[in-house]
Design an enzyme around this catalytic site. Structure first.
Site, PDB file in Angstrom:
ATOM      1  N   TYR A  45      41.641  33.456  42.481  1.00 23.40           N
ATOM      2  CA  TYR A  45      40.930  34.726  42.546  1.00 23.40           C
ATOM      3  C   TYR A  45      40.237  34.975  41.221  1.00 23.40           C
ATOM      4  CZ  TYR A  45      44.277  37.136  39.521  1.00 23.40           C
ATOM      5  OH  TYR A  45      45.025  37.536  38.440  1.00 23.40           O
ATOM      6  N   HIS A 115      53.430  21.377  53.547  1.00 22.09           N
ATOM      7  CA  HIS A 115      53.097  21.474  52.126  1.00 22.09           C
ATOM      8  C   HIS A 115      51.795  20.753  51.788  1.00 22.09           C
ATOM      9  CE1 HIS A 115      57.117  22.990  51.951  1.00 22.09           C
ATOM     10  NE2 HIS A 115      57.076  23.138  50.636  1.00 22.09           N
ATOM     11  N   LYS A 161      43.448  30.460  37.595  1.00 20.18           N
ATOM     12  CA  LYS A 161      43.743  31.840  37.993  1.00 20.18           C
ATOM     13  C   LYS A 161      44.200  31.851  39.455  1.00 20.18           C
ATOM     14  CE  LYS A 161      41.529  36.353  37.029  1.00 20.18           C
ATOM     15  NZ  LYS A 161      42.667  37.073  36.510  1.00 20.18           N
ATOM     16  N   GLU A 193      50.377  35.482  25.442  1.00 23.69           N
ATOM     17  CA  GLU A 193      49.394  36.430  25.986  1.00 23.69           C
ATOM     18  C   GLU A 193      50.163  37.498  26.738  1.00 23.69           C
ATOM     19  OE1 GLU A 193      46.821  35.014  29.130  1.00 23.69           O
ATOM     20  OE2 GLU A 193      48.385  33.793  30.038  1.00 23.69           O
TER      21      GLU A 193
HETATM   22  N1  PLP Z   1      45.656  36.663  30.924  1.00 23.93           N
HETATM   23  C1  PLP Z   1      46.141  36.860  32.161  1.00 23.93           C
HETATM   24  C2  PLP Z   1      47.488  36.316  32.510  1.00 23.93           C
HETATM   25  C3  PLP Z   1      45.387  37.585  33.104  1.00 23.93           C
HETATM   26  O1  PLP Z   1      45.862  37.773  34.339  1.00 23.93           O
HETATM   27  C4  PLP Z   1      44.121  38.102  32.733  1.00 23.93           C
HETATM   28  C5  PLP Z   1      43.279  38.841  33.683  1.00 23.93           C
HETATM   29  O2  PLP Z   1      43.571  38.946  34.833  1.00 23.93           O
HETATM   30  C6  PLP Z   1      43.662  37.890  31.425  1.00 23.93           C
HETATM   31  C7  PLP Z   1      44.453  37.150  30.554  1.00 23.93           C
HETATM   32  C8  PLP Z   1      42.332  38.447  30.960  1.00 23.93           C
HETATM   33  O3  PLP Z   1      41.260  37.767  31.527  1.00 23.93           O
HETATM   34  P1  PLP Z   1      39.831  38.483  31.690  1.00 23.93           P
HETATM   35  O4  PLP Z   1      39.442  38.948  30.331  1.00 23.93           O
HETATM   36  O5  PLP Z   1      38.947  37.424  32.209  1.00 23.93           O
HETATM   37  O6  PLP Z   1      40.045  39.616  32.632  1.00 23.93           O
END
Ligand code: PLP
Length: 306
Positions: A45, A115, A161, A193
């Site tokens: 996504y 799977h 993602k 993060e």
């Molecule tokens: N890190 C994670 C785990 C995230 O889910 C997101 C955004 O959904 C980000 C960082 C930030 O990404 P962006 O600046 O592209 O929204």
């Protein structure tokens, strides 16, 4: 304000979603139980912000989506997706909204549960929705926010993602239960993060963030903040940070599509430096909003507060 109702429809305004070629009221958009997104979380996504109806760095979001599709070997033609983003804002009356987000997800489609991948002819399922986004007010922002550290229990490819956000959801829930707004993911003593945003740690005029790798999501906002930080004359380091370095930080902030630039003034109950929002975060937030106005071509008055 739009209020969410239990059936998923919105209390005010249209809530028209896109599902594999159809435009439907949210409550009528249904996915077969054999969709691999539902059964395996087998999909990717992205979420792109629009300010005053203009998307910020849509191409970079689509590049990241394309990367994820390729890594997971999901066949999906992205050629109509840019227009879909514009269309969904129009259909939901969001072309003048100070800020809105468009969520787009693509799964490997519907197939009997097994799977291994279904035949390549299986059509991907596409789902998109658009939402008005209420930005943080200036006085709330100026007080700063609290975060807690949390063990990172995600898989080894968080640079993709994917829909599989259970460890992120558990971490974010733990933060909420502790009375904080955000969780900081820690693995092997390194603070990587946030559960839904990237992390920046400031030491004087040096701004540090974890390098892109399989251990963080390469945020589009992160990329923009790195550009802006260099332009503003800060020293920038893409380097990992041992958790104990947090206690020497002069400032900490998080970045993301809906997070924008978010000052963190307490971590695990301890103040970051003097516990107040610092000058670097304030400066970068201002520069970020200026950049948003410039790149999206919208006047300051169109963006609401801050
Ligand atoms: N890190 C994670 C785990 C995230 O889910 C997101 C955004 O959904 C980000 C960082 C930030 O990404 P962006 O600046 O592209 O929204």
């Amino acid at each position: 304000m739009t209020t969410a109702r239990h059936d998923g429809t919105s209390g005010q305004g249209a809530d028209i979603v896109h599902l594999s070629g159809a435009w439907l009221p949210r409550g009528e958009a249904l996915v077969p139980v054999d969709d691999r997104g539902f059964v395996f979380g087998d999909g990717v996504y992205d979420m792109t912000p629009a300010y005053g109806g203009r998307f910020l760095r849509l191409q970079r979001h689509l590049d990241r989506l394309r990367f994820g599709l390729e890594e997971l070997e999901i066949d999906f033609d992205l050629s109509g997706v840019e227009e879909l983003h514009h269309e969904i804002l129009r259909r939901n009356g969001l072309t003048d909204a100070p800020m809105a987000t468009v969520y787009l997800q693509v799964t490997r489609g519907v197939a009997p549960r097994a799977h291994h991948f279904p035949p390549r002819s299986t059509a991907a399922t596409v789902y998109a929705f658009a939402k008005r986004f209420a930005r943080t007010s200036a006085d709330v922002w100026a007080r700063g926010f609290e975060a807690v550290t949390h063990p990172d229990r995600r898989w080894g490819r968080v640079d993709i993602k994917t829909l599989q956000l259970l460890p992120n959801a558990l971490a974010q829930q733990a933060a909420r239960a502790a009375g904080a707004g955000d969780a900081l993911m820690v693995r092997d003593g390194i603070v990587l993060e946030g559960a839904l945003s990237n992390l920046f740690i400031v030491f004087g005029r040096t701004i540090r963030t974890h390098p892109t790798s399989n251990q963080i999501l390469p945020g589009i906002t992160r990329e923009l903040i790195l550009e802006i930080s260099r332009e503003e004359g800060y020293e920038v380091e893409e380097r990992s940070t041992p958790i104990e370095h947090l206690s020497h930080a002069s400032e900490v902030f998080m970045t993301g599509t809906t997070t924008e630039v978010k000052p963190i003034v307490r971590i695990d109950g301890q103040p970051v430096a003097d516990g107040r929002v610092g000058p670097v975060t304030t400066d970068l937030h201002r520069a970020f909003m200026e950049r948003v106005r410039r790149e999206c071509g919208v006047p300051a008055t169109a963006l609401g507060s801050i």
